[in-house]
Design a protein around this motif. Sequence first.
Motif, PDB file in Angstrom:
ATOM      1  N   SER A 112       0.813  -1.225   0.000  1.00 53.17           N
ATOM      2  CA  SER A 112       0.000   0.000   0.000  1.00 53.17           C
ATOM      3  C   SER A 112       0.841   1.267   0.000  1.00 53.17           C
ATOM      4  O   SER A 112       0.465   2.266  -0.624  1.00 53.17           O
ATOM      5  N   ARG A 113       1.998   1.270   0.637  1.00 56.37           N
ATOM      6  CA  ARG A 113       2.829   2.480   0.665  1.00 56.37           C
ATOM      7  C   ARG A 113       3.219   2.934  -0.731  1.00 56.37           C
ATOM      8  O   ARG A 113       3.286   4.124  -1.008  1.00 56.37           O
ATOM      9  N   VAL A 114       3.479   1.994  -1.605  1.00 55.24           N
ATOM     10  CA  VAL A 114       3.862   2.331  -2.980  1.00 55.24           C
ATOM     11  C   VAL A 114       2.693   3.018  -3.690  1.00 55.24           C
ATOM     12  O   VAL A 114       2.874   4.049  -4.342  1.00 55.24           O
ATOM     13  N   LEU A 115       1.503   2.461  -3.530  1.00 52.37           N
ATOM     14  CA  LEU A 115       0.332   3.064  -4.173  1.00 52.37           C
ATOM     15  C   LEU A 115      -0.039   4.393  -3.517  1.00 52.37           C
ATOM     16  O   LEU A 115      -0.421   5.344  -4.208  1.00 52.37           O
ATOM     17  N   LEU A 116       0.113   4.485  -2.202  1.00 56.96           N
ATOM     18  CA  LEU A 116      -0.175   5.745  -1.513  1.00 56.96           C
ATOM     19  C   LEU A 116       0.807   6.840  -1.919  1.00 56.96           C
ATOM     20  O   LEU A 116       0.443   8.013  -1.963  1.00 56.96           O
ATOM     21  N   ASP A 117       2.041   6.452  -2.243  1.00 63.17           N
ATOM     22  CA  ASP A 117       3.001   7.441  -2.759  1.00 63.17           C
ATOM     23  C   ASP A 117       2.452   8.116  -4.004  1.00 63.17           C
ATOM     24  O   ASP A 117       2.586   9.326  -4.184  1.00 63.17           O
ATOM     25  N   LEU A 118       1.830   7.319  -4.871  1.00 58.95           N
ATOM     26  CA  LEU A 118       1.264   7.860  -6.110  1.00 58.95           C
ATOM     27  C   LEU A 118       0.013   8.681  -5.824  1.00 58.95           C
ATOM     28  O   LEU A 118      -0.157   9.771  -6.372  1.00 58.95           O
ATOM     29  N   LEU A 119      -0.828   8.164  -4.965  1.00 60.54           N
ATOM     30  CA  LEU A 119      -2.096   8.841  -4.667  1.00 60.54           C
ATOM     31  C   LEU A 119      -1.895  10.172  -3.951  1.00 60.54           C
ATOM     32  O   LEU A 119      -2.689  11.091  -4.119  1.00 60.54           O
ATOM     33  N   THR A 120      -0.840  10.270  -3.163  1.00 65.50           N
ATOM     34  CA  THR A 120      -0.572  11.513  -2.422  1.00 65.50           C
ATOM     35  C   THR A 120       0.475  12.375  -3.113  1.00 65.50           C
ATOM     36  O   THR A 120       0.794  13.450  -2.620  1.00 65.50           O
ATOM     37  N   ASP A 121       1.022  11.875  -4.222  1.00 67.55           N
ATOM     38  CA  ASP A 121       2.117  12.554  -4.929  1.00 67.55           C
ATOM     39  C   ASP A 121       3.236  12.903  -3.954  1.00 67.55           C
ATOM     40  O   ASP A 121       3.714  14.037  -3.895  1.00 67.55           O
ATOM     41  N   ALA A 149       7.201   9.433  -4.746  1.00 63.68           N
ATOM     42  CA  ALA A 149       6.287   9.202  -5.880  1.00 63.68           C
ATOM     43  C   ALA A 149       7.019   8.773  -7.146  1.00 63.68           C
ATOM     44  O   ALA A 149       6.582   7.836  -7.825  1.00 63.68           O
ATOM     45  N   ALA A 150       8.109   9.409  -7.473  1.00 61.66           N
ATOM     46  CA  ALA A 150       8.840   9.054  -8.700  1.00 61.66           C
ATOM     47  C   ALA A 150       9.392   7.634  -8.619  1.00 61.66           C
ATOM     48  O   ALA A 150       9.285   6.857  -9.580  1.00 61.66           O
ATOM     49  N   TRP A 151       9.981   7.278  -7.476  1.00 59.19           N
ATOM     50  CA  TRP A 151      10.523   5.920  -7.304  1.00 59.19           C
ATOM     51  C   TRP A 151       9.393   4.901  -7.411  1.00 59.19           C
ATOM     52  O   TRP A 151       9.510   3.905  -8.129  1.00 59.19           O
ATOM     53  N   SER A 152       8.297   5.152  -6.706  1.00 56.01           N
ATOM     54  CA  SER A 152       7.183   4.209  -6.706  1.00 56.01           C
ATOM     55  C   SER A 152       6.585   4.055  -8.098  1.00 56.01           C
ATOM     56  O   SER A 152       6.266   2.938  -8.523  1.00 56.01           O
ATOM     57  N   ALA A 153       6.429   5.147  -8.825  1.00 52.26           N
ATOM     58  CA  ALA A 153       5.894   5.078 -10.188  1.00 52.26           C
ATOM     59  C   ALA A 153       6.816   4.260 -11.090  1.00 52.26           C
ATOM     60  O   ALA A 153       6.351   3.412 -11.868  1.00 52.26           O
ATOM     61  N   ILE A 167      -5.647   1.317   1.054  1.00 56.26           N
ATOM     62  CA  ILE A 167      -5.651   2.435   0.105  1.00 56.26           C
ATOM     63  C   ILE A 167      -7.051   2.992  -0.126  1.00 56.26           C
ATOM     64  O   ILE A 167      -7.197   4.113  -0.602  1.00 56.26           O
ATOM     65  N   SER A 168      -8.071   2.237   0.223  1.00 55.69           N
ATOM     66  CA  SER A 168      -9.444   2.674  -0.049  1.00 55.69           C
ATOM     67  C   SER A 168      -9.814   3.951   0.690  1.00 55.69           C
ATOM     68  O   SER A 168     -10.711   4.679   0.249  1.00 55.69           O
ATOM     69  N   VAL A 169      -9.135   4.271   1.783  1.00 56.81           N
ATOM     70  CA  VAL A 169      -9.444   5.486   2.538  1.00 56.81           C
ATOM     71  C   VAL A 169      -9.180   6.747   1.718  1.00 56.81           C
ATOM     72  O   VAL A 169      -9.664   7.819   2.067  1.00 56.81           O
ATOM     73  N   ILE A 194      11.218  -6.114  -3.628  1.00 53.57           N
ATOM     74  CA  ILE A 194      11.653  -5.045  -4.522  1.00 53.57           C
ATOM     75  C   ILE A 194      11.521  -3.781  -3.690  1.00 53.57           C
ATOM     76  O   ILE A 194      10.401  -3.385  -3.322  1.00 53.57           O
ATOM     77  N   ALA A 195      12.652  -3.166  -3.339  1.00 49.97           N
ATOM     78  CA  ALA A 195      12.642  -2.049  -2.397  1.00 49.97           C
ATOM     79  C   ALA A 195      13.754  -1.065  -2.756  1.00 49.97           C
ATOM     80  O   ALA A 195      14.695  -1.418  -3.471  1.00 49.97           O
ATOM     81  N   PRO A 196      13.660   0.147  -2.203  1.00 49.77           N
ATOM     82  CA  PRO A 196      14.745   1.109  -2.444  1.00 49.77           C
ATOM     83  C   PRO A 196      16.074   0.555  -1.930  1.00 49.77           C
ATOM     84  O   PRO A 196      16.095  -0.184  -0.944  1.00 49.77           O
ATOM     85  N   GLU A 197      17.135   0.908  -2.590  1.00 50.52           N
ATOM     86  CA  GLU A 197      18.476   0.465  -2.218  1.00 50.52           C
ATOM     87  C   GLU A 197      18.739   0.792  -0.748  1.00 50.52           C
ATOM     88  O   GLU A 197      18.546   1.910  -0.311  1.00 50.52           O
ATOM     89  N   GLY A 198      19.146  -0.231   0.017  1.00 49.67           N
ATOM     90  CA  GLY A 198      19.519  -0.040   1.412  1.00 49.67           C
ATOM     91  C   GLY A 198      18.365   0.234   2.356  1.00 49.67           C
ATOM     92  O   GLY A 198      18.578   0.636   3.476  1.00 49.67           O
ATOM     93  N   SER A 199      17.134  -0.002   1.917  1.00 44.62           N
ATOM     94  CA  SER A 199      15.998   0.327   2.785  1.00 44.62           C
ATOM     95  C   SER A 199      15.822  -0.705   3.869  1.00 44.62           C
ATOM     96  O   SER A 199      16.044  -1.885   3.677  1.00 44.62           O
ATOM     97  N   GLU A 200      15.444  -0.252   5.015  1.00 42.66           N
ATOM     98  CA  GLU A 200      15.042  -1.124   6.127  1.00 42.66           C
ATOM     99  C   GLU A 200      13.624  -0.784   6.504  1.00 42.66           C
ATOM    100  O   GLU A 200      12.817  -1.622   6.739  1.00 42.66           O
ATOM    101  N   SER A 201      13.335   0.483   6.608  1.00 46.80           N
ATOM    102  CA  SER A 201      11.969   0.929   6.848  1.00 46.80           C
ATOM    103  C   SER A 201      11.882   2.348   6.358  1.00 46.80           C
ATOM    104  O   SER A 201      12.881   3.012   6.106  1.00 46.80           O
ATOM    105  N   SER A 202      10.667   2.812   6.239  1.00 45.66           N
ATOM    106  CA  SER A 202      10.481   4.179   5.781  1.00 45.66           C
ATOM    107  C   SER A 202       9.613   4.915   6.785  1.00 45.66           C
ATOM    108  O   SER A 202       8.835   4.307   7.488  1.00 45.66           O
ATOM    109  N   PRO A 203       9.762   6.224   6.816  1.00 41.00           N
ATOM    110  CA  PRO A 203       8.982   6.988   7.780  1.00 41.00           C
ATOM    111  C   PRO A 203       7.507   6.958   7.467  1.00 41.00           C
ATOM    112  O   PRO A 203       7.087   6.654   6.403  1.00 41.00           O
TER     113      PRO A 203
END
Length: 142
Positions: free
Chosen positions: A7-16, A21-25, A47-49, A133-142
């Motif tokens: 959902s975070r990937v799709l929410l990146d797009l929905l919230t721009d 957003a660019a990475w997720s797209a 994401i329905s919210v 499939i995640a950003p390079e070196g990611s462990e968690s995101s804010p």
Amino acid sequence: MATLVDSRVLLDLLTDDPRWAAWSAAMLEQAATAGPIGINDVIDAEISVRFAVPEALDAFLADAGVARLPMSGPALFLAARAHARYRARGGTRSGVLADFCIGAQAAVEGWSLPLLTRDTRRYRSAFPGLDLIAPEGSESSP
């Protein structure tokens, strides 16, 4: 091979999201060229919210080429077990069962369903060997 999209990937797009957003797209497009992309029931609810009516969500998913992949009994069972292990290790955060449902579905699909996500720590811990499939070196995101 299908890709499950967190959902975070799709929410990146929905919230721009200005940072993601660019990475997720780009990753969503890359996953779509490799095969079908989908969400499960939990991701659908998360994401329905962002939508006023179900038809708007349906249109977004159709435009993005995202299919709904219902969760199976074995995936729900594995999610419950992962959640129980998390609690037994002293995990106290509420709301983590959703992440375990997402990771478990990817795991139950024969470990061949990669998960596109920005938040890897819990998935790596609960489901070692899961294809992320995640950003390079990611462990968690804010």
